[in-house]
Design a protein around this motif. Structure first.
Motif, PDB file in Angstrom:
ATOM      1  N   PRO A 166       0.748  -1.137  -0.164  1.00 21.05           N
ATOM      2  CA  PRO A 166      -0.056  -0.205   0.056  1.00 21.05           C
ATOM      3  C   PRO A 166       0.901   1.222  -0.107  1.00 21.05           C
ATOM      4  CG  PRO A 166       0.123  -1.123   2.179  1.00 21.05           C
ATOM      5  CD  PRO A 166       0.618  -2.193   1.228  1.00 21.05           C
ATOM      6  N   ILE A 167       2.001   1.196   0.513  1.00 17.39           N
ATOM      7  CA  ILE A 167       2.897   2.396   0.469  1.00 17.39           C
ATOM      8  C   ILE A 167       3.300   2.698  -0.978  1.00 17.39           C
ATOM      9  CG2 ILE A 167       5.198   3.201   1.152  1.00 17.39           C
ATOM     10  CD1 ILE A 167       4.901   1.880   3.908  1.00 17.39           C
ATOM     11  N   ALA A 168       3.648   1.480  -1.573  1.00  8.49           N
ATOM     12  CA  ALA A 168       3.884   1.907  -3.058  1.00  8.49           C
ATOM     13  C   ALA A 168       2.610   2.506  -3.847  1.00  8.49           C
ATOM     14  CB  ALA A 168       4.205   0.537  -3.667  1.00  8.49           C
ATOM     15  N   GLY A 169       1.443   2.135  -3.303  1.00  4.16           N
ATOM     16  CA  GLY A 169       0.344   2.924  -3.907  1.00  4.16           C
ATOM     17  C   GLY A 169       0.144   4.194  -3.403  1.00  4.16           C
ATOM     18  N   ALA A 305      -5.095   0.331   3.965  1.00  5.05           N
ATOM     19  CA  ALA A 305      -4.400  -0.888   4.050  1.00  5.05           C
ATOM     20  C   ALA A 305      -3.319  -0.757   5.051  1.00  5.05           C
ATOM     21  CB  ALA A 305      -4.172  -1.211   2.522  1.00  5.05           C
ATOM     22  N   VAL A 306      -2.471   0.158   5.063  1.00  2.00           N
ATOM     23  CA  VAL A 306      -1.519   0.432   5.928  1.00  2.00           C
ATOM     24  C   VAL A 306      -1.943   0.084   7.254  1.00  2.00           C
ATOM     25  CG1 VAL A 306       0.435   1.980   6.641  1.00  2.00           C
ATOM     26  CG2 VAL A 306      -0.038   1.766   4.137  1.00  2.00           C
ATOM     27  N   ALA A 307      -2.786   0.979   7.680  1.00  2.00           N
ATOM     28  CA  ALA A 307      -3.171   0.953   9.004  1.00  2.00           C
ATOM     29  C   ALA A 307      -3.865  -0.628   9.472  1.00  2.00           C
ATOM     30  CB  ALA A 307      -4.277   1.831   9.308  1.00  2.00           C
ATOM     31  N   ALA A 308      -4.364  -1.114   8.644  1.00  2.00           N
ATOM     32  CA  ALA A 308      -5.063  -2.395   8.955  1.00  2.00           C
ATOM     33  C   ALA A 308      -3.879  -3.602   8.896  1.00  2.00           C
ATOM     34  CB  ALA A 308      -6.223  -2.910   7.540  1.00  2.00           C
ATOM     35  N   LEU A 311      -2.133  -3.261  12.288  1.00  2.00           N
ATOM     36  CA  LEU A 311      -2.853  -3.629  13.396  1.00  2.00           C
ATOM     37  C   LEU A 311      -3.251  -5.174  13.481  1.00  2.00           C
ATOM     38  CD1 LEU A 311      -5.606  -0.675  13.523  1.00  2.00           C
ATOM     39  CD2 LEU A 311      -3.862  -1.174  15.106  1.00  2.00           C
ATOM     40  N   LEU A 312      -3.427  -5.644  12.267  1.00  2.00           N
ATOM     41  CA  LEU A 312      -3.734  -7.253  12.359  1.00  2.00           C
ATOM     42  C   LEU A 312      -2.638  -7.909  12.417  1.00  2.00           C
ATOM     43  CD1 LEU A 312      -6.263  -7.204   9.268  1.00  2.00           C
ATOM     44  CD2 LEU A 312      -6.780  -8.006  11.800  1.00  2.00           C
ATOM     45  N   GLY A 313      -1.392  -7.650  12.134  1.00  2.00           N
ATOM     46  CA  GLY A 313      -0.255  -8.330  12.163  1.00  2.00           C
ATOM     47  C   GLY A 313       0.251  -8.313  13.778  1.00  2.00           C
ATOM     48  N   ARG A 314       0.089  -6.995  14.444  1.00  2.00           N
ATOM     49  CA  ARG A 314       0.381  -7.012  15.765  1.00  2.00           C
ATOM     50  C   ARG A 314      -0.462  -7.862  16.707  1.00  2.00           C
ATOM     51  NH1 ARG A 314       2.643  -3.190  19.192  1.00  2.00           N
ATOM     52  NH2 ARG A 314       3.037  -1.924  17.576  1.00  2.00           N
ATOM     53  N   SER A 315      -1.638  -8.058  16.416  1.00  2.00           N
ATOM     54  CA  SER A 315      -2.737  -8.882  16.945  1.00  2.00           C
ATOM     55  C   SER A 315      -2.508 -10.174  16.748  1.00  2.00           C
ATOM     56  CB  SER A 315      -4.114  -8.389  16.500  1.00  2.00           C
ATOM     57  OG  SER A 315      -5.221  -9.296  17.256  1.00  2.00           O
ATOM     58  N   SER A 316      -2.253 -10.470  15.476  1.00  2.00           N
ATOM     59  CA  SER A 316      -1.994 -12.148  15.260  1.00  2.00           C
ATOM     60  C   SER A 316      -0.974 -12.844  16.154  1.00  2.00           C
ATOM     61  CB  SER A 316      -1.779 -12.311  14.028  1.00  2.00           C
ATOM     62  OG  SER A 316      -1.670 -13.708  13.471  1.00  2.00           O
ATOM     63  N   ASP A 317       0.369 -11.722  16.159  1.00  2.00           N
ATOM     64  CA  ASP A 317       1.163 -12.290  17.085  1.00  2.00           C
ATOM     65  C   ASP A 317       0.955 -12.275  18.511  1.00  2.00           C
ATOM     66  OD1 ASP A 317       3.241 -12.868  14.746  1.00  2.00           O
ATOM     67  OD2 ASP A 317       4.247 -11.197  15.034  1.00  2.00           O
ATOM     68  N   LEU A 363      -5.454  -6.723   1.058  1.00  2.00           N
ATOM     69  CA  LEU A 363      -4.084  -6.409   1.101  1.00  2.00           C
ATOM     70  C   LEU A 363      -3.519  -6.711   2.321  1.00  2.00           C
ATOM     71  CD1 LEU A 363      -3.262  -3.026  -0.736  1.00  2.00           C
ATOM     72  CD2 LEU A 363      -3.177  -5.026  -1.700  1.00  2.00           C
ATOM     73  N   SER A 364      -4.402  -6.984   3.441  1.00  2.00           N
ATOM     74  CA  SER A 364      -4.057  -7.522   4.695  1.00  2.00           C
ATOM     75  C   SER A 364      -3.612  -8.980   4.661  1.00  2.00           C
ATOM     76  CB  SER A 364      -4.981  -7.019   5.993  1.00  2.00           C
ATOM     77  OG  SER A 364      -4.885  -5.705   6.039  1.00  2.00           O
TER      78      SER A 364
END
Length: 442
Positions: A166-169, A305-308, A311-317, A363-364
């Motif tokens: 998403p940063i590329a976007g 998408a960046v925010a999601a 947040l989801l990566g942190r929550s999953s770990d 994208l997440s």
């Protein structure tokens, strides 16, 4: 007793000190390698999907149909498919530094050559060669991260790394729109030709930087002291216990779990590339005009998408839970795609909101997916397995844009294509939830 109690309270336990030291070492590793790898991936992804912006001018200039564009956008993934497993095995053997640098410099030269496209044939050939050149980059980075991070830290790291998409976007949308508008006609070249040339330059620069900056692994890192290296190596060794280390490549390809992962990833990629290759067109369909304005509006879904992803990566770990953290954004992406199709041109604001929901979900899902196979693959099995999963899954990168292009030519609308992509994402989410939790929740 009081004195003893006070003294004990003021001292950290050995376990606490060890945990704190380990966290400090991983922070050091993360700040050293992850931002750099993200920058490399921003450059890679921009060169892969900037054809979506070129489409806004190129189709009219070269008299291409939507089907020609969709086929050209997708044929990239045939070259990618054929060379991805060999590329990742070579990376595992010769080291990440030299091989990733080779990949980046080669694809930069081919990407710049798109300025010479003048027929469907040259378009197809260059897209195929670009796929060959870039094959191994993404799975190589995923493999490289397994050299540094154990499974319980990996979802957050991979999600952080893949925010590069998403940063590329965010960067590429406004940049591509500006180049195509500002450089149109300069030196007798179209704006889309200038875009391909100028956006290829950063890949050459980053390819050279990889040779100078990246280390092949923990032992080669001069910026770590011996104690820090030992902590990292011990954690990787502990993580390797219980993982699959197949004795041969044939054994990797006969493992049913690898093919199940490939099927799930195929569903993720169908949504990902259906969205990213057609995002400029979908923004235009929502009622936005002018290539610069379209480029600016594409930043909105990518920002969501960046925010999601973070947040989801942190929550999953934190929760050590993988299946629902993948299935949920896949379902969210399906909702967003259907909603954007239903909003159409009648309500631009609503359409953009649904595209933001779609981008956040779709994208997440890809980075969250990679916490599944890397939880049970190790060593050469990881090198070959990751590449096999990625190459098979990325065949959806051919199917998705070609499907939407063909449907758009037949119906003069992208809506049916978006409904199909939503259905694939829902099917993928159902398959994810059938994966045994004990296999992936690490």
């Amino acid at each position: 007793m009081a004195i003893t109690g006070t003294t004990t309270a003021g001292l950290a336990s050995p376990a606490s000190s060890s945990t704190s030291l380990e966290a400090s070492v991983y922070r050091k590793v993360t700040w050293r390698i992850v931002p750099f790898l993200m920058l490399c991936y921003v450059v890679a992804y921009l060169d892969r999907v900037n054809v979506g912006f070129a489409k806004l001018q190129m189709l009219n200039d070269l008299k291409f149909s939507e089907t020609v564009y969709g086929l050209g956008a997708g044929v990239f993934f045939f070259g990618y498919f054929l060379f991805e497993v060999p590329s990742n095995v070579i990376l595992h053997r010769v080291g990440a530094r030299r091989w990733i640098a080779r990949i980046m410099i080669t694809w930069a030269l081919i990407s710049g050559a798109f300025m010479f496209v003048n027929s469907p044939t040259t378009f197809y050939v260059l897209r195929f060669l670009l796929g060959i050149a870039e094959a191994g980059f993404f799975p190589g980075i995923i493999l490289y991260l397994t050299y540094w991070y154990p499974a319980e830290r990996r979802a957050r790291i991979v999600c952080t790394f893949m925010t590069a998409i998403p940063i590329a976007g965010l960067i590429g949308g406004p940049l591509s729109g500006w180049i195509m508008e500002a450089f149109a006609g300069v030196q007798g070249m179209a704006g889309w030709q200038w875009m391909f040339v100028l956006e290829a330059v950063p890949a050459v620069v980053m390819g050279v930087a990889v040779l100078l900056y990246l280390d092949d692994g923990i032992r080669a890192a001069k910026w770590l002291n011996e104690g820090e290296k030992r902590i990292l190596e011990e954690r990787i060794a502990q993580d390797a216990h219980g993982k699959t280390a197949h004795p041969s490549l044939r054994a990797v390809f006969s493992d049913g779990r690898v093919w199940l992962m490939a099927l799930i990833y195929f569903c993720c990629v169908m949504g990902q590339y259906g969205l990213t290759f057609w995002m400029p067109t979908l923004i235009k369909t929502a009622g936005i005009t002018g290539v610069l304005n379209i480029g600016m509006f594409t930043a909105i879904p990518y920002a969501a998408a960046v925010a999601a992803m973070l947040l989801l990566g942190r929550s999953s770990d934190q929760r050590r839970e993988r299946r629902w953290h993948l299935a949920t954004p896949m379902l969210l992406g399906a909702v967003g795609l259907v909603g954007s199709a239903l909003a159409g041109t009648t309500n631009t604001g609503v359409a953009i909101v649904f595209l933001a929901i779609a981008a956040a979900g779709v994208l997440s899902s890809a980075p969250l997916f990679w916490s599944l196979p890397t939880a049970f693959l190790n060593g050469v099995a990881a090198a070959a397995g990751i590449a096999a999963i990625n190459s098979v899954g990325n065949l959806a990168g051919f199917a998705s844009p070609f499907l939407i292009g063909a449907i758009k030519d037949m119906t003069q609308s992208t809506n049916v294509g978006l409904y199909v992509l939503a259905g694939v994402l829902v099917a993928g989410a159902v398959i994810v939830l059938r994966v045994p939790a004990r296999l992936v929740n690490r």
